[in-house]
Write a protein that holds these residues in place. Sequence first.
Motif, PDB file in Angstrom:
ATOM      1  N   UNK A 325      10.562  34.445  37.080  1.00 26.30           N
ATOM      2  CA  UNK A 325       9.801  35.085  38.153  1.00 26.30           C
ATOM      3  C   UNK A 325       8.689  34.095  38.455  1.00 26.30           C
ATOM      4  N   UNK A 327       5.466  33.708  40.483  1.00 22.33           N
ATOM      5  CA  UNK A 327       4.409  34.140  41.390  1.00 22.33           C
ATOM      6  C   UNK A 327       3.660  32.914  41.923  1.00 22.33           C
ATOM      7  N   UNK A 328       2.996  33.113  43.007  1.00 20.14           N
ATOM      8  CA  UNK A 328       2.295  32.002  43.648  1.00 20.14           C
ATOM      9  C   UNK A 328       1.341  31.297  42.676  1.00 20.14           C
ATOM     10  N   UNK A 329       0.650  32.089  41.848  1.00 19.41           N
ATOM     11  CA  UNK A 329      -0.377  31.474  41.009  1.00 19.41           C
ATOM     12  C   UNK A 329       0.188  30.573  39.919  1.00 19.41           C
ATOM     13  N   UNK A 330       1.524  30.563  39.772  1.00 21.00           N
ATOM     14  CA  UNK A 330       2.128  29.633  38.802  1.00 21.00           C
ATOM     15  C   UNK A 330       2.896  28.504  39.498  1.00 21.00           C
ATOM     16  N   UNK A 331       2.934  28.501  40.804  1.00 25.91           N
ATOM     17  CA  UNK A 331       3.650  27.430  41.517  1.00 25.91           C
ATOM     18  C   UNK A 331       2.987  26.089  41.232  1.00 25.91           C
TER      19      UNK A 331
ATOM     20  N   UNK B  79      -6.103  29.488  35.437  1.00 28.73           N
ATOM     21  CA  UNK B  79      -5.363  30.627  34.867  1.00 28.73           C
ATOM     22  C   UNK B  79      -6.351  31.587  34.187  1.00 28.73           C
ATOM     23  N   UNK B 193      13.765  43.913  34.522  1.00 24.11           N
ATOM     24  CA  UNK B 193      15.076  43.267  34.393  1.00 24.11           C
ATOM     25  C   UNK B 193      15.597  43.412  32.968  1.00 24.11           C
ATOM     26  N   UNK B 434      -4.976  28.085  41.471  1.00 17.42           N
ATOM     27  CA  UNK B 434      -4.967  28.615  42.834  1.00 17.42           C
ATOM     28  C   UNK B 434      -4.193  29.923  42.864  1.00 17.42           C
ATOM     29  N   UNK B 435      -4.278  30.601  43.971  1.00 17.53           N
ATOM     30  CA  UNK B 435      -3.450  31.774  44.206  1.00 17.53           C
ATOM     31  C   UNK B 435      -3.290  31.931  45.716  1.00 17.53           C
ATOM     32  N   UNK B 436      -2.556  32.960  46.138  1.00 12.93           N
ATOM     33  CA  UNK B 436      -2.466  33.273  47.565  1.00 12.93           C
ATOM     34  C   UNK B 436      -3.084  34.646  47.754  1.00 12.93           C
TER      35      UNK B 436
END
Lengths: 475, 475
Positions: A325, A327-331, B79, B193, B434-436
């Motif tokens: 999974x 999420x954006x914050x781990x890209x 993080x 999942x 970072x995040x979105x």
Amino acid sequence: MTAAQFRAHGRAVVDWVADYWERVESLPVRSSVVPGEVRAQLPAEPPETGEPFEALLADMDRIVVPGSTHWQHPGFLAYYPSGASGPSALAELLISGLGVQGMLWQTAPACTELEQLVLDWLAGLIGLPERFTFAGGGGGVVQDGASTAMLIALLAALQRASGGQVARAGVERGRYVVYTSAEANCGFEKATRITGLGTSAIRFVDTRADLSMDPMALRTAMAHDAAAGRIPVLVMATVGTTSTGAIDPVPLIGPVCREFGAWLHVDAAYAGVAAMCPELRWVNDGVADFADSYATNPHKWLLTALEFDACYLADRSALTDVLSVLPEYLRNSATESGAVVDYRDWQLPVGRRFRALKLWAVIRWYGASGLREHIRYSVSAAQQFAAWVEADDRFDVLAPHPLSVICFRLRAADDVNRALLDAVNGTGRVLLSHTMIRGQFALRVAIGGCATRLEHVATAWELLSEWADIVAGPN
Amino acid sequence: MTAAQFRAHGRAVVDWVADYWERVESLPVRSSVVPGEVRAQLPAEPPETGEPFEALLADMDRIVVPGSTHWQHPGFLAYYPSGASGPSALAELLISGLGVQGMLWQTAPACTELEQLVLDWLAGLIGLPERFTFAGGGGGVVQDGASTAMLIALLAALQRASGGQVARAGVERGRYVVYTSAEANCGFEKATRITGLGTSAIRFVDTRADLSMDPMALRTAMAHDAAAGRIPVLVMATVGTTSTGAIDPVPLIGPVCREFGAWLHVDAAYAGVAAMCPELRWVNDGVADFADSYATNPHKWLLTALEFDACYLADRSALTDVLSVLPEYLRNSATESGAVVDYRDWQLPVGRRFRALKLWAVIRWYGASGLREHIRYSVSAAQQFAAWVEADDRFDVLAPHPLSVICFRLRAADDVNRALLDAVNGTGRVLLSHTMIRGQFALRVAIGGCATRLEHVATAWELLSEWADIVAGPN
């Protein structure tokens, strides 16, 4: 804690551990505390202000040591050993000191790459096929234990069997079935419950005289399920069952799995590492040809502190399809490049410690030859023990014992055998455990701890021999 | 390794860690290795004979340190922090040295009782209700991380919702639904999942302007599912989302859960420990009245080394019903007496380390007041940082920031903000992530590491301020 304080307290902790290992043989193996006794000695409320570190070490001596059953005692012969060797204990301190979190390659590159390397090393040492290595397209990952490895394998197998559907759509009740022997570890039942299959999806396949899975019975069960429209998802074979160390015939089970399209997971938690020795390499027979996944626990017999299971998959994408999974914050660019492994996709939690350092330290300190020597010593001591039992007509050995687990009993009722176990354990000099074999109570010895020498195994036998007549009573 | 060797190498390791902590600030926070670079420096094959321990420490310096992003660097603001404090690192060595395995109370009584005690201590410190303590009929257990706690909660919730059926019969596809906000941690999707529900069982509830879950939208979603005959099994509320630190309104979500009979799990991985401070106790508002389970991670903000999640349940039997499997070889009189807790029934694996020692060491060394001071210092530094950003009209702060996470951006395109992040991280003096947020790229600072002081936060701001004009280019 300042660096200077850390140095001082660190020395005290190192000495505490060394002192403990030096004196542990003088302690009774099994703790004699009663339920609630440890807690009653500790304050009900946390301290408002900090305490000196010495106070904690004093409580280790005063409360924790008497409240512990000593798994590092050389006379600990119960369950399986917990391999807290010096190098692996020191590696724990390095892991916590470095304090990195390796959820992504990017967040701790060395944490990821060293894990890949060390697990490839281990794969080579125990003769796993190329396809379980990173060079071969598969790869290994450190899990906390063999039950988790079973769960990981089952998730990947379900994803494959469902054509990639279960991660999104969930499992269908009654559609999937899984197989293992009645002698398999209880973790398998946990895994089926956790994955939503439920215990009813398990077929416990009958065992043969040597307590290994009967491949014919497996084939019959799978054919029956397939004919009824159910999907045989996974078969778990065990190399060294928890109860008696029985070894399922993987070379015979493999073709049956292939016939029905089932994933073959080999749980070699205890015995897999024995394959480091050429003369014991046969324990992994069939794995190279047939297994889809494989797990062995260096934290049992390979001198590595808990929690360390080496879990291998040939098709890693089946697993990462389920567990990835993003999420954006781990890209991050490394992940997007596809050039790295992100271990958070190989495990249940997101975050992770630098687990590989432990096995790295163990392999480097002992070398492959030192590890083989440890395995051989354990096997040899176990064979000596078995010979003593076999030569005594008061006792029966109850199961094959090619490695370091011996199950046996006095030729007497179960109650007498229970009394014998209690009496011997009550001496505090050794600790044995028990199991049931074909409905009969059996005593059980497992050898392989860091400190156990032949003399401790001999002590166990002397105590058994001595107490056997006493518990059996006058005839 | 002999005791004498252990003492000598142990001193070297203690010094290595202390030296590392003393010099880590001089290292670039982020490793600059490229994929494969670490592995390429190491031998492809394991050593046949043992090596001196010094060789491993030399490779730590030569390969592992340059290959690591330094989570213990005081400028690490990405993080969430990983709290490798001195006392918790030393506790790791004690854990491995003692080397006990606490699957059953019987196999290590102190391991179990100390865990019960320390988790009760923590429950008191953060204001959890009596029913989450052992005295209150519930209890806590240490898991490896918050994702695993989510999985544990979901397993218990499914067991309850199915009237005790799923452990045996498995889940029914499409029958159960679970709810969380779109801002929740990705571990929740993993948990659905793993449990066989599949991602399709999740309803990602809309958030409000402050990025917290909208209880009205939750109610609508649950009513819709209930009307369609689906069973709302569990709602996960987050106290401190991973992305922005948003706090879901548990006092409003709780009654909705109750209305539909859903289990309420509160994931307070990051922010829960803030409740140790009376002025921040509000973060756990609603938990006492409504939560069925709750988790917070001392390994983030509470100076405790990975992996340490404190997971609480009010109804522990729902969990042990799913996870308890008692093979003969683990039967023992203490378990049969019903007077003890066997933690193997509270977790996925069977075996376990003496995890509680870490938090015990941390609480005793710092005391409750020392831990509160650490929380308060982080919050205060974060508020100072936010004030700097807010006072600068080149920047916008993007989300509420009552604790120690600040999300913000330059008033410019996403690409410019990405360039700013890269430039600042490229200095090696700090590391931001970072995040979105509402489709916009946001820079993110999280404060709370062991070594981070206001000066490091100030450095981050200076670098941002300096680079902002450069990346924005001439106007």
